[in-house]
Write an enzyme that holds these catalytic residues in place. Structure first.
Site, PDB file in Angstrom:
ATOM      1  N   ASP A  89      16.527  12.839  61.515  1.00 30.23           N
ATOM      2  CA  ASP A  89      17.192  13.698  62.496  1.00 30.23           C
ATOM      3  C   ASP A  89      16.553  15.094  62.500  1.00 30.23           C
ATOM      4  O   ASP A  89      15.783  15.446  61.606  1.00 30.23           O
ATOM      5  CB  ASP A  89      18.699  13.801  62.210  1.00 30.23           C
ATOM      6  CG  ASP A  89      19.016  14.391  60.839  1.00 30.23           C
ATOM      7  OD1 ASP A  89      18.298  14.067  59.871  1.00 30.23           O
ATOM      8  OD2 ASP A  89      19.969  15.180  60.737  1.00 30.23           O
ATOM      9  N   GLU A 139      20.890  14.475  58.171  1.00 29.94           N
ATOM     10  CA  GLU A 139      20.619  15.403  57.059  1.00 29.94           C
ATOM     11  C   GLU A 139      20.932  16.836  57.456  1.00 29.94           C
ATOM     12  O   GLU A 139      21.275  17.652  56.616  1.00 29.94           O
ATOM     13  CB  GLU A 139      19.155  15.289  56.622  1.00 29.94           C
ATOM     14  CG  GLU A 139      18.848  16.003  55.299  1.00 29.94           C
ATOM     15  CD  GLU A 139      18.520  17.482  55.444  1.00 29.94           C
ATOM     16  OE1 GLU A 139      18.627  18.209  54.442  1.00 29.94           O
ATOM     17  OE2 GLU A 139      18.174  17.934  56.552  1.00 29.94           O
TER      18      GLU A 139
END
Ligand SMILES: [Zn+2]
Length: 352
Positions: A72, A126
Protein backbone atom coordinates in the site's frame (compact mmCIF):
# COMPACT_ATOMS: atom_id res chain seq x y z
CA UNK A 1 -4.01 -4.48 -16.58
CA UNK A 2 -4.63 -8.22 -16.29
CA UNK A 3 -1.18 -9.56 -15.45
CA UNK A 4 2.18 -8.53 -14.06
CA UNK A 5 5.20 -9.27 -16.21
CA UNK A 6 7.90 -10.33 -13.74
CA UNK A 7 10.46 -10.58 -16.56
CA UNK A 8 10.57 -6.77 -16.68
CA UNK A 9 13.74 -5.31 -15.14
CA UNK A 10 13.13 -4.12 -11.56
CA UNK A 11 13.00 -0.37 -12.40
CA UNK A 12 10.37 -0.95 -15.10
CA UNK A 13 8.47 -3.26 -12.78
CA UNK A 14 8.56 -0.49 -10.13
CA UNK A 15 6.83 1.84 -12.60
CA UNK A 16 4.18 -0.78 -13.39
CA UNK A 17 3.52 -1.46 -9.69
CA UNK A 18 3.27 2.24 -8.85
CA UNK A 19 0.84 2.91 -11.69
CA UNK A 20 -1.57 0.37 -10.15
CA UNK A 21 -2.87 2.68 -7.42
CA UNK A 22 -2.98 1.00 -4.02
CA UNK A 23 -3.61 3.61 -1.36
CA UNK A 24 -4.15 1.80 1.98
CA UNK A 25 -7.57 0.12 1.87
CA UNK A 26 -7.51 -0.19 -1.94
CA UNK A 27 -4.84 -2.85 -2.35
CA UNK A 28 -7.08 -5.59 -3.80
CA UNK A 29 -6.30 -4.96 -7.50
CA UNK A 30 -2.55 -5.03 -6.87
CA UNK A 31 -2.78 -8.01 -4.48
CA UNK A 32 -4.73 -9.89 -7.20
CA UNK A 33 -1.97 -9.18 -9.73
CA UNK A 34 0.76 -10.24 -7.29
CA UNK A 35 -1.10 -13.42 -6.33
CA UNK A 36 -1.75 -14.45 -9.91
CA UNK A 37 1.80 -13.68 -11.08
CA UNK A 38 3.34 -15.70 -8.23
CA UNK A 39 0.85 -18.55 -8.66
CA UNK A 40 2.26 -19.01 -12.18
CA UNK A 41 5.77 -19.57 -10.77
CA UNK A 42 6.26 -23.36 -10.49
CA UNK A 43 8.79 -23.30 -7.61
CA UNK A 44 6.54 -21.29 -5.25
CA UNK A 45 3.50 -22.18 -3.16
CA UNK A 46 1.20 -19.24 -2.56
CA UNK A 47 -1.19 -18.34 0.27
CA UNK A 48 -3.41 -15.33 0.64
CA UNK A 49 -5.14 -13.66 3.59
CA UNK A 50 -7.13 -10.53 2.78
CA UNK A 51 -4.82 -8.51 0.57
CA UNK A 52 -1.65 -10.12 1.88
CA UNK A 53 0.07 -12.61 -0.42
CA UNK A 54 2.69 -15.05 0.92
CA UNK A 55 4.80 -17.18 -1.42
CA UNK A 56 7.47 -19.66 -0.39
CA UNK A 57 10.05 -22.07 -1.66
CA UNK A 58 10.14 -25.50 0.01
CA UNK A 59 13.57 -26.93 -0.65
CA UNK A 60 14.30 -28.24 2.87
CA UNK A 61 17.24 -25.85 3.19
CA UNK A 62 19.00 -25.46 6.56
CA UNK A 63 17.75 -21.87 6.92
CA UNK A 64 14.61 -20.01 5.95
CA UNK A 65 14.61 -16.26 5.45
CA UNK A 66 11.65 -13.94 5.03
CA UNK A 67 11.67 -11.08 2.51
CA UNK A 68 8.77 -8.72 3.10
CA UNK A 69 7.25 -5.49 1.86
CA UNK A 70 3.96 -3.63 2.05
CA UNK A 71 2.05 -2.99 -1.17
CA UNK A 72 0.00 0.00 0.00
CA UNK A 73 0.92 3.67 -0.29
CA UNK A 74 -0.04 6.94 1.30
CA UNK A 75 -2.45 9.23 -0.60
CA UNK A 76 -1.30 9.98 -4.13
CA UNK A 77 -0.56 13.71 -3.96
CA UNK A 78 -0.95 14.14 -7.77
CA UNK A 79 2.22 12.13 -8.22
CA UNK A 80 1.10 9.40 -10.69
CA UNK A 81 1.53 8.02 -13.32
CA UNK A 82 5.27 7.65 -12.84
CA UNK A 83 7.76 9.70 -14.85
CA UNK A 84 11.30 8.50 -15.50
CA UNK A 85 13.94 11.21 -15.89
CA UNK A 86 17.71 11.15 -15.61
CA UNK A 87 17.99 7.81 -13.84
CA UNK A 88 15.22 8.61 -11.40
CA UNK A 89 11.62 7.38 -11.16
CA UNK A 90 9.18 9.99 -9.86
CA UNK A 91 5.87 8.86 -8.44
CA UNK A 92 3.87 7.93 -5.36
CA UNK A 93 5.12 4.65 -3.91
CA UNK A 94 8.43 4.61 -5.80
CA UNK A 95 10.53 4.87 -2.64
CA UNK A 96 8.00 3.65 -0.06
CA UNK A 97 8.12 0.96 -1.10
CA UNK A 98 7.22 -0.47 -4.49
CA UNK A 99 10.85 -0.41 -5.64
CA UNK A 100 11.55 -2.85 -2.78
CA UNK A 101 8.45 -4.85 -3.72
CA UNK A 102 9.65 -4.99 -7.34
CA UNK A 103 13.00 -6.39 -6.22
CA UNK A 104 11.30 -8.98 -4.00
CA UNK A 105 8.95 -10.04 -6.81
CA UNK A 106 11.90 -10.44 -9.19
CA UNK A 107 13.75 -12.59 -6.63
CA UNK A 108 10.64 -14.69 -6.07
CA UNK A 109 10.19 -15.33 -9.78
CA UNK A 110 13.81 -15.77 -10.86
CA UNK A 111 15.51 -17.73 -8.05
CA UNK A 112 14.12 -21.28 -8.38
CA UNK A 113 16.83 -22.81 -6.15
CA UNK A 114 17.99 -20.24 -3.56
CA UNK A 115 20.65 -21.36 -1.06
CA UNK A 116 18.20 -20.62 1.77
CA UNK A 117 14.48 -21.26 1.67
CA UNK A 118 12.68 -17.97 1.18
CA UNK A 119 9.25 -16.78 2.23
CA UNK A 120 8.11 -13.68 0.33
CA UNK A 121 5.46 -11.57 2.06
CA UNK A 122 3.53 -8.78 0.29
CA UNK A 123 1.15 -7.17 2.76
CA UNK A 124 -1.59 -4.56 3.03
CA UNK A 125 -2.40 -1.63 5.32
CA UNK A 126 1.05 -0.60 6.54
CA UNK A 127 0.52 3.15 6.13
CA UNK A 128 -2.50 3.32 8.47
CA UNK A 129 -3.46 2.49 12.06
CA UNK A 130 -1.47 -0.41 13.48
CA UNK A 131 -4.54 -2.61 14.13
CA UNK A 132 -5.25 -2.82 10.36
CA UNK A 133 -1.67 -3.84 9.49
CA UNK A 134 -1.68 -6.92 7.24
CA UNK A 135 1.56 -8.25 8.69
CA UNK A 136 0.10 -7.99 12.18
CA UNK A 137 -3.05 -9.82 11.04
CA UNK A 138 -1.05 -12.65 9.48
CA UNK A 139 1.13 -12.83 12.62
CA UNK A 140 -2.05 -13.32 14.67
CA UNK A 141 -3.91 -15.68 12.35
CA UNK A 142 -1.16 -17.58 10.49
CA UNK A 143 2.05 -17.13 12.49
CA UNK A 144 3.47 -20.25 10.80
CA UNK A 145 3.46 -18.40 7.44
CA UNK A 146 6.05 -15.98 8.83
CA UNK A 147 8.37 -18.54 10.42
CA UNK A 148 12.04 -18.09 9.61
CA UNK A 149 15.57 -17.58 10.92
CA UNK A 150 15.94 -14.01 9.72
CA UNK A 151 13.83 -11.40 7.93
CA UNK A 152 14.59 -8.54 5.56
CA UNK A 153 11.97 -5.82 5.35
CA UNK A 154 12.58 -3.96 2.09
CA UNK A 155 11.56 -0.51 3.39
CA UNK A 156 13.59 2.43 2.05
CA UNK A 157 17.06 2.65 3.62
CA UNK A 158 19.15 3.90 0.69
CA UNK A 159 20.51 0.37 0.32
CA UNK A 160 22.01 0.34 3.84
CA UNK A 161 21.22 -2.30 6.44
CA UNK A 162 19.30 -0.77 9.35
CA UNK A 163 19.15 -3.31 12.14
CA UNK A 164 16.29 -3.97 14.52
CA UNK A 165 14.37 -1.01 15.94
CA UNK A 166 13.94 0.71 19.27
CA UNK A 167 10.87 0.21 21.44
CA UNK A 168 8.62 3.03 22.53
CA UNK A 169 6.61 3.63 25.69
CA UNK A 170 4.28 6.48 26.61
CA UNK A 171 3.36 7.25 30.20
CA UNK A 172 1.40 9.95 31.99
CA UNK A 173 2.68 11.25 35.31
CA UNK A 174 -0.38 12.40 37.21
CA UNK A 175 0.17 15.06 39.88
CA UNK A 176 -2.59 15.89 42.32
CA UNK A 177 -2.96 18.90 44.57
CA UNK A 178 -5.77 20.78 46.20
CA UNK A 179 -7.80 23.46 44.46
CA UNK A 180 -8.26 26.89 46.05
CA UNK A 181 -8.83 30.53 45.14
CA UNK A 182 -5.51 32.05 44.11
CA UNK A 183 -6.18 34.96 46.45
CA UNK A 184 -5.91 32.43 49.29
CA UNK A 185 -3.25 30.25 47.73
CA UNK A 186 -2.01 29.01 51.13
CA UNK A 187 -5.23 27.04 51.39
CA UNK A 188 -4.42 25.08 48.21
CA UNK A 189 -1.71 22.73 47.05
CA UNK A 190 -0.40 23.55 43.56
CA UNK A 191 -0.26 20.50 41.26
CA UNK A 192 1.50 22.43 38.45
CA UNK A 193 4.32 23.32 40.84
CA UNK A 194 4.65 19.63 41.67
CA UNK A 195 5.54 19.00 38.01
CA UNK A 196 8.80 20.88 38.63
CA UNK A 197 10.43 17.90 40.32
CA UNK A 198 9.25 15.55 37.53
CA UNK A 199 10.76 17.83 34.87
CA UNK A 200 13.95 18.26 36.88
CA UNK A 201 14.46 14.49 37.08
CA UNK A 202 13.74 14.00 33.38
CA UNK A 203 16.09 16.82 32.40
CA UNK A 204 18.85 15.41 34.60
CA UNK A 205 18.39 11.82 33.38
CA UNK A 206 21.22 10.62 31.19
CA UNK A 207 19.83 8.27 28.58
CA UNK A 208 21.81 5.14 27.90
CA UNK A 209 23.55 4.05 24.75
CA UNK A 210 23.19 0.31 24.38
CA UNK A 211 25.39 -1.69 22.05
CA UNK A 212 23.86 -4.81 20.47
CA UNK A 213 25.56 -6.78 17.68
CA UNK A 214 27.89 -3.81 17.12
CA UNK A 215 25.05 -1.31 16.68
CA UNK A 216 24.66 1.49 19.22
CA UNK A 217 21.05 2.24 20.13
CA UNK A 218 20.71 5.69 21.64
CA UNK A 219 17.84 5.85 24.10
CA UNK A 220 15.77 8.88 25.09
CA UNK A 221 13.50 9.65 28.02
CA UNK A 222 11.67 12.92 27.61
CA UNK A 223 8.67 14.96 28.64
CA UNK A 224 6.66 15.40 25.44
CA UNK A 225 3.66 17.27 26.86
CA UNK A 226 2.23 18.89 29.94
CA UNK A 227 -1.32 19.87 30.80
CA UNK A 228 -2.88 21.46 33.85
CA UNK A 229 -4.60 24.57 35.06
CA UNK A 230 -8.18 25.50 35.83
CA UNK A 231 -8.48 29.28 35.46
CA UNK A 232 -6.43 32.42 35.98
CA UNK A 233 -7.60 32.77 39.57
CA UNK A 234 -7.47 29.14 40.72
CA UNK A 235 -4.66 27.12 42.27
CA UNK A 236 -4.69 24.00 40.06
CA UNK A 237 -5.38 20.61 41.61
CA UNK A 238 -4.17 18.45 38.71
CA UNK A 239 -1.28 18.42 36.27
CA UNK A 240 -0.25 15.66 33.84
CA UNK A 241 3.22 15.35 32.37
CA UNK A 242 3.35 13.07 29.31
CA UNK A 243 6.56 11.13 28.93
CA UNK A 244 7.97 9.16 25.99
CA UNK A 245 10.73 6.62 26.44
CA UNK A 246 12.52 5.26 23.36
CA UNK A 247 14.34 2.19 24.55
CA UNK A 248 16.94 -0.18 23.18
CA UNK A 249 15.57 -3.47 21.82
CA UNK A 250 17.39 -5.46 24.50
CA UNK A 251 14.80 -4.24 27.02
CA UNK A 252 11.31 -5.70 27.30
CA UNK A 253 8.29 -3.43 27.64
CA UNK A 254 8.12 -4.33 31.35
CA UNK A 255 11.78 -3.44 31.84
CA UNK A 256 11.20 -0.16 30.04
CA UNK A 257 8.29 0.63 32.36
CA UNK A 258 10.52 -0.14 35.34
CA UNK A 259 13.14 2.33 34.12
CA UNK A 260 10.52 5.08 33.88
CA UNK A 261 9.06 4.23 37.30
CA UNK A 262 12.53 4.21 38.89
CA UNK A 263 13.43 7.62 37.48
CA UNK A 264 10.07 8.99 38.65
CA UNK A 265 9.99 7.07 41.94
CA UNK A 266 7.37 8.49 44.29
CA UNK A 267 5.14 9.79 41.50
CA UNK A 268 1.94 8.33 40.06
CA UNK A 269 3.22 6.94 36.72
CA UNK A 270 0.62 5.44 34.37
CA UNK A 271 1.82 3.61 31.27
CA UNK A 272 -0.50 4.61 28.41
CA UNK A 273 0.89 2.36 25.70
CA UNK A 274 4.05 0.69 24.59
CA UNK A 275 5.49 -1.33 21.73
CA UNK A 276 8.56 -3.54 21.99
CA UNK A 277 11.65 -2.99 19.89
CA UNK A 278 13.30 -5.56 17.66
CA UNK A 279 16.71 -7.11 18.07
CA UNK A 280 18.89 -6.81 14.98
CA UNK A 281 20.02 -10.42 15.26
CA UNK A 282 23.14 -9.64 13.24
CA UNK A 283 25.06 -12.45 14.90
CA UNK A 284 22.80 -15.04 13.23
CA UNK A 285 24.68 -16.68 10.31
CA UNK A 286 22.06 -15.68 7.72
CA UNK A 287 22.17 -12.08 8.99
CA UNK A 288 25.96 -11.95 9.16
CA UNK A 289 26.16 -13.21 5.58
CA UNK A 290 23.62 -10.59 4.58
CA UNK A 291 25.57 -7.71 6.15
CA UNK A 292 28.78 -8.93 4.56
CA UNK A 293 27.10 -9.12 1.15
CA UNK A 294 25.71 -5.56 1.46
CA UNK A 295 29.26 -4.46 2.22
CA UNK A 296 28.40 -1.27 4.12
CA UNK A 297 28.48 -0.63 7.86
CA UNK A 298 25.00 -1.46 9.25
CA UNK A 299 23.17 1.27 11.17
CA UNK A 300 20.76 1.00 14.10
CA UNK A 301 17.10 1.84 13.41
CA UNK A 302 15.79 4.38 15.88
CA UNK A 303 12.15 4.61 14.82
CA UNK A 304 9.60 1.83 15.31
CA UNK A 305 8.99 -0.30 12.20
CA UNK A 306 7.34 -3.58 11.26
CA UNK A 307 10.59 -5.43 11.96
CA UNK A 308 9.28 -5.46 15.53
CA UNK A 309 6.43 -7.75 14.41
CA UNK A 310 8.98 -10.29 13.21
CA UNK A 311 11.00 -9.90 16.37
CA UNK A 312 7.86 -10.61 18.43
CA UNK A 313 7.59 -13.91 16.54
CA UNK A 314 11.21 -14.72 17.38
CA UNK A 315 12.52 -13.79 13.89
CA UNK A 316 15.35 -11.21 14.00
CA UNK A 317 14.89 -8.65 11.24
CA UNK A 318 16.53 -5.75 9.47
CA UNK A 319 15.40 -3.03 7.10
CA UNK A 320 17.13 -2.93 3.72
CA UNK A 321 15.70 -1.42 0.58
CA UNK A 322 16.48 0.75 -2.43
CA UNK A 323 14.31 3.75 -1.60
CA UNK A 324 15.39 7.14 -0.32
CA UNK A 325 13.73 7.37 3.11
CA UNK A 326 13.71 11.18 3.32
CA UNK A 327 11.28 11.51 0.38
CA UNK A 328 8.82 8.86 1.60
CA UNK A 329 5.29 10.28 2.09
CA UNK A 330 6.22 13.45 0.21
CA UNK A 331 4.44 14.85 -2.82
CA UNK A 332 7.81 14.83 -4.64
CA UNK A 333 8.49 11.15 -3.87
CA UNK A 334 11.04 9.54 -6.19
CA UNK A 335 13.47 6.63 -6.29
CA UNK A 336 16.79 6.44 -8.10
CA UNK A 337 17.23 3.52 -10.48
CA UNK A 338 20.82 2.64 -9.45
CA UNK A 339 20.01 1.47 -5.88
CA UNK A 340 17.11 -0.64 -7.20
CA UNK A 341 19.53 -2.55 -9.41
CA UNK A 342 22.11 -2.70 -6.60
CA UNK A 343 19.61 -4.17 -4.12
CA UNK A 344 18.48 -6.79 -6.60
CA UNK A 345 22.06 -7.74 -7.39
CA UNK A 346 23.05 -8.02 -3.71
CA UNK A 347 19.95 -9.90 -2.63
CA UNK A 348 20.46 -12.28 -5.55
CA UNK A 349 24.10 -12.86 -4.52
CA UNK A 350 23.04 -13.49 -0.90
CA UNK A 351 20.46 -16.05 -1.95
CA UNK A 352 22.60 -17.78 -4.59
ZN1 LIG B 1 6.87 1.94 4.04
Amino acid sequence: MDSLDLSLPAPELTVVLCDVESVSGSETALADLVESALSDVPHLSVDRDGDTVVARTSLARAERVVVAGHIDTVLLGDNLPCRVEDGRIHGCGTTDMKSGVAVALRLAAHLPAPNRDVTYVFYDHEEVEAEKNGLGRVARDHADWLAGDFAVLMEPTNARVEGGCQGTLRADVVLRGHRSHSARSWMGDNAVHAAGEVLRRLAAYEAEQVEIDGLVYREGLNAVGISGGVAGNVIPDECVVSVNYRFAPSRSEDEAATVVRDVLDGFDVRVVDSAPGALPGLSHPAAAAFVEMVGREPLPKFGWTDVARFSALGVPAVNYGPGEPSVAHQREEYCDIAPILECEEKMTAWLS
